[in-house]
Design a protein around this motif. Structure first.
Motif, PDB file in Angstrom:
ATOM      1  N   LYS A  69       0.852  -1.190   0.000  1.00 46.56           N
ATOM      2  CA  LYS A  69       0.000   0.000   0.000  1.00 46.56           C
ATOM      3  C   LYS A  69       0.888   1.240   0.000  1.00 46.56           C
ATOM      4  O   LYS A  69       1.822   1.337   0.769  1.00 46.56           O
ATOM      5  CB  LYS A  69      -0.909  -0.006   1.223  1.00 46.56           C
ATOM      6  CG  LYS A  69      -1.892   1.125   1.199  1.00 46.56           C
ATOM      7  CD  LYS A  69      -2.943   0.964   2.249  1.00 46.56           C
ATOM      8  CE  LYS A  69      -3.905   2.114   2.151  1.00 46.56           C
ATOM      9  NZ  LYS A  69      -5.113   1.894   2.846  1.00 46.56           N
ATOM     10  N   VAL A  70       0.583   2.155  -0.874  1.00 49.71           N
ATOM     11  CA  VAL A  70       1.366   3.387  -0.987  1.00 49.71           C
ATOM     12  C   VAL A  70       0.663   4.480  -0.214  1.00 49.71           C
ATOM     13  O   VAL A  70      -0.539   4.635  -0.292  1.00 49.71           O
ATOM     14  CB  VAL A  70       1.510   3.791  -2.461  1.00 49.71           C
ATOM     15  CG1 VAL A  70       2.277   5.086  -2.576  1.00 49.71           C
ATOM     16  CG2 VAL A  70       2.191   2.693  -3.230  1.00 49.71           C
ATOM     17  N   ARG A  71       1.420   5.223   0.550  1.00 51.95           N
ATOM     18  CA  ARG A  71       0.862   6.330   1.322  1.00 51.95           C
ATOM     19  C   ARG A  71       1.155   7.650   0.647  1.00 51.95           C
ATOM     20  O   ARG A  71       2.104   7.770  -0.093  1.00 51.95           O
ATOM     21  CB  ARG A  71       1.474   6.328   2.713  1.00 51.95           C
ATOM     22  CG  ARG A  71       0.930   5.189   3.554  1.00 51.95           C
ATOM     23  CD  ARG A  71       1.752   5.016   4.772  1.00 51.95           C
ATOM     24  NE  ARG A  71       2.861   4.164   4.337  1.00 51.95           N
ATOM     25  CZ  ARG A  71       3.967   3.986   5.001  1.00 51.95           C
ATOM     26  NH1 ARG A  71       4.155   4.576   6.119  1.00 51.95           N
ATOM     27  NH2 ARG A  71       4.909   3.212   4.544  1.00 51.95           N
ATOM     28  N   SER A  72       0.348   8.623   0.951  1.00 58.19           N
ATOM     29  CA  SER A  72       0.582   9.964   0.423  1.00 58.19           C
ATOM     30  C   SER A  72       1.943  10.464   0.867  1.00 58.19           C
ATOM     31  O   SER A  72       2.355  10.243   1.995  1.00 58.19           O
ATOM     32  CB  SER A  72      -0.490  10.936   0.927  1.00 58.19           C
ATOM     33  OG  SER A  72      -1.739  10.589   0.433  1.00 58.19           O
ATOM     34  N   ASN A  73       2.608  11.135  -0.012  1.00 58.64           N
ATOM     35  CA  ASN A  73       3.889  11.739   0.289  1.00 58.64           C
ATOM     36  C   ASN A  73       3.622  13.156   0.777  1.00 58.64           C
ATOM     37  O   ASN A  73       3.090  13.967   0.053  1.00 58.64           O
ATOM     38  CB  ASN A  73       4.747  11.738  -0.979  1.00 58.64           C
ATOM     39  CG  ASN A  73       6.118  12.290  -0.740  1.00 58.64           C
ATOM     40  OD1 ASN A  73       6.365  12.967   0.246  1.00 58.64           O
ATOM     41  ND2 ASN A  73       7.015  11.999  -1.649  1.00 58.64           N
TER      42      ASN A  73
ATOM     43  N   GLY B 220       8.412   6.305  -6.654  1.00 58.47           N
ATOM     44  CA  GLY B 220       8.510   6.706  -5.249  1.00 58.47           C
ATOM     45  C   GLY B 220       9.924   7.021  -4.829  1.00 58.47           C
ATOM     46  O   GLY B 220      10.172   7.983  -4.099  1.00 58.47           O
ATOM     47  N   VAL B 221      10.872   6.255  -5.293  1.00 65.41           N
ATOM     48  CA  VAL B 221      12.282   6.501  -4.982  1.00 65.41           C
ATOM     49  C   VAL B 221      12.722   7.853  -5.528  1.00 65.41           C
ATOM     50  O   VAL B 221      13.549   8.533  -4.942  1.00 65.41           O
ATOM     51  CB  VAL B 221      13.160   5.366  -5.573  1.00 65.41           C
ATOM     52  CG1 VAL B 221      14.621   5.747  -5.601  1.00 65.41           C
ATOM     53  CG2 VAL B 221      12.959   4.087  -4.787  1.00 65.41           C
ATOM     54  N   ASN B 222      12.132   8.258  -6.641  1.00 65.84           N
ATOM     55  CA  ASN B 222      12.510   9.523  -7.276  1.00 65.84           C
ATOM     56  C   ASN B 222      11.749  10.725  -6.729  1.00 65.84           C
ATOM     57  O   ASN B 222      11.851  11.815  -7.270  1.00 65.84           O
ATOM     58  CB  ASN B 222      12.339   9.413  -8.791  1.00 65.84           C
ATOM     59  CG  ASN B 222      13.402   8.547  -9.403  1.00 65.84           C
ATOM     60  OD1 ASN B 222      14.562   8.611  -9.026  1.00 65.84           O
ATOM     61  ND2 ASN B 222      13.017   7.699 -10.337  1.00 65.84           N
ATOM     62  N   GLY B 223      10.941  10.548  -5.692  1.00 62.36           N
ATOM     63  CA  GLY B 223      10.313  11.685  -5.030  1.00 62.36           C
ATOM     64  C   GLY B 223       8.921  12.034  -5.499  1.00 62.36           C
ATOM     65  O   GLY B 223       8.513  13.187  -5.419  1.00 62.36           O
ATOM     66  N   LEU B 224       8.185  11.062  -5.949  1.00 60.47           N
ATOM     67  CA  LEU B 224       6.836  11.301  -6.434  1.00 60.47           C
ATOM     68  C   LEU B 224       5.887  11.638  -5.294  1.00 60.47           C
ATOM     69  O   LEU B 224       5.981  11.094  -4.200  1.00 60.47           O
ATOM     70  CB  LEU B 224       6.343  10.033  -7.141  1.00 60.47           C
ATOM     71  CG  LEU B 224       5.018  10.131  -7.847  1.00 60.47           C
ATOM     72  CD1 LEU B 224       5.120  11.059  -9.036  1.00 60.47           C
ATOM     73  CD2 LEU B 224       4.592   8.753  -8.303  1.00 60.47           C
ATOM     74  N   ASN B 225       4.948  12.543  -5.542  1.00 66.25           N
ATOM     75  CA  ASN B 225       3.893  12.889  -4.584  1.00 66.25           C
ATOM     76  C   ASN B 225       2.618  12.155  -4.976  1.00 66.25           C
ATOM     77  O   ASN B 225       2.274  12.079  -6.148  1.00 66.25           O
ATOM     78  CB  ASN B 225       3.637  14.399  -4.601  1.00 66.25           C
ATOM     79  CG  ASN B 225       4.838  15.164  -4.124  1.00 66.25           C
ATOM     80  OD1 ASN B 225       5.286  15.000  -3.009  1.00 66.25           O
ATOM     81  ND2 ASN B 225       5.389  15.997  -4.991  1.00 66.25           N
TER      82      ASN B 225
END
Length: 151
Positions: free
Chosen positions: A2-6, A127-132
């Motif tokens: 599950k991906v959480r909001s950045n 995600g590793v590259n800083g995605l929001n």
């Protein structure tokens, strides 16, 4: 997974809503590949996805040679090869043969792997590259001369 909001978003408007240079609507393979490329290039990108977790359903079951080449250019092909099953040829309906082994590529086959595995790989890269991320259904857009407001 599950991906959480950045929450590291760099800016917001007067109402506290996130502001980004690029908004990608949809976290399918195309959206994730684009978002990962933009994030890696230091573009402030946000993905809006209506589903709050990754899907275990697949709209596709294979990855073709040209797609594998694009993934390879991003350092992702070898990992996908470890979890997929290469198919050098197909014999649909028992009457014709489609021979991928004659393709002039590092990937002379069709790789059988469900779409969710490709999405998981692209999601991790983005995600590793800083995605929001924002889990929200995209409903409308208001485009002005210089700005776009999405709801």
């Amino acid at each position: 997974m599950k991906v959480r909001s950045n929450s590291s978003h760099s800016s917001s408007d007067e109402r506290g809503a996130p502001v980004a240079d690029v908004l990608v609507v949809g976290a399918g393979p195309t959206g994730l590949l684009l978002a990962g490329d933009l994030a890696r290039s230091d573009v402030d990108v946000t993905v809006v996805e209506r589903h709050d977790q990754e899907s275990n359903l697949s709209r596709a079951f294979s990855v073709h040679a040209r797609t594998m080449e694009e993934l390879d250019a991003r350092g992702l092909a070898d990992e996908l090869l470890r979890i997929g099953a290469p198919v050098p040829s197909l014999h649909p309906f028992g009457r014709i043969t489609i021979d991928f082994s004659r393709l002039r590529t590092r990937f002379p086959f069709m790789l059988i792997t469900p779409q969710w595995q490709v999405e998981r790989l692209l999601l991790r890269r983005a995600g590793v590259n800083g995605l929001n991320w924002f889990w929200h259904e995209f409903r409308e857009v208001d485009q002005r001369a210089v700005t776009v407001r999405a709801r």
